[in-house]
Scaffold this motif. Sequence first.
Motif, PDB file in Angstrom:
ATOM      1  N   SER A 190       0.727  -1.065  -0.092  1.00 22.19           N
ATOM      2  CA  SER A 190      -0.067   0.070   0.058  1.00 22.19           C
ATOM      3  C   SER A 190       0.995   1.302  -0.136  1.00 22.19           C
ATOM      4  O   SER A 190       0.499   2.192  -0.726  1.00 22.19           O
ATOM      5  N   VAL A 241     -10.144   3.535  -3.051  1.00 21.55           N
ATOM      6  CA  VAL A 241      -9.628   2.127  -2.732  1.00 21.55           C
ATOM      7  C   VAL A 241      -8.242   2.282  -2.028  1.00 21.55           C
ATOM      8  O   VAL A 241      -8.014   1.572  -0.700  1.00 21.55           O
ATOM      9  N   ALA A 276      -7.546   1.112   1.676  1.00 22.94           N
ATOM     10  CA  ALA A 276      -6.438   0.131   1.982  1.00 22.94           C
ATOM     11  C   ALA A 276      -5.409   0.585   2.872  1.00 22.94           C
ATOM     12  O   ALA A 276      -4.941  -0.399   3.405  1.00 22.94           O
TER      13      ALA A 276
END
Length: 165
Positions: A9, A145, A149
């Motif tokens: 991430s 997203v 995340a």
Amino acid sequence: MKKIWNIISTVLVGIVVIFAVFLMGSRLVGYQVFNVISGSMEPEYSVGDLIYVREVNPNDIKVGTPITFVLNEDLVVATHRVIEVDTENQYFYTKGDANEIADNDPVHFNNVIGVPQFSIPLLGYVSDFIQNPPGMYITVGVGVVLVLAVFLPDFIGKQKKEEEN
């Protein structure tokens, strides 16, 4: 698993930030960004390149300098090379490097946006994609997203710890 997810991430967010800097952040330091959409300036600037243009005094522009300018009343922008300067009437005569003949209309000094400083190959395709649907929607969705995340695992972990106490 959590450590791997944090690394992935972080890398994804880093990539997004780098693209944002190249596409939008350049305006903070005085550049305007344009997509190259024709091959008239190849090989200097190819279709799909992103060119970074800085404002300059038209009186400082010499023959041989590429300039970015407003082409017509529809506010179409072009980048071509100066082949002649008429300082008395304040006009540049231009020609695309890949074109056989010079442009029909001269460019008035007032229509000059600036001089390209550098370009990044293929980044214009990315810029065009994210500025127009459906790419704009996809980009916003991916951004949401990524934010989820990055922050959702920590939020869920914090709630589980509170429930255990």
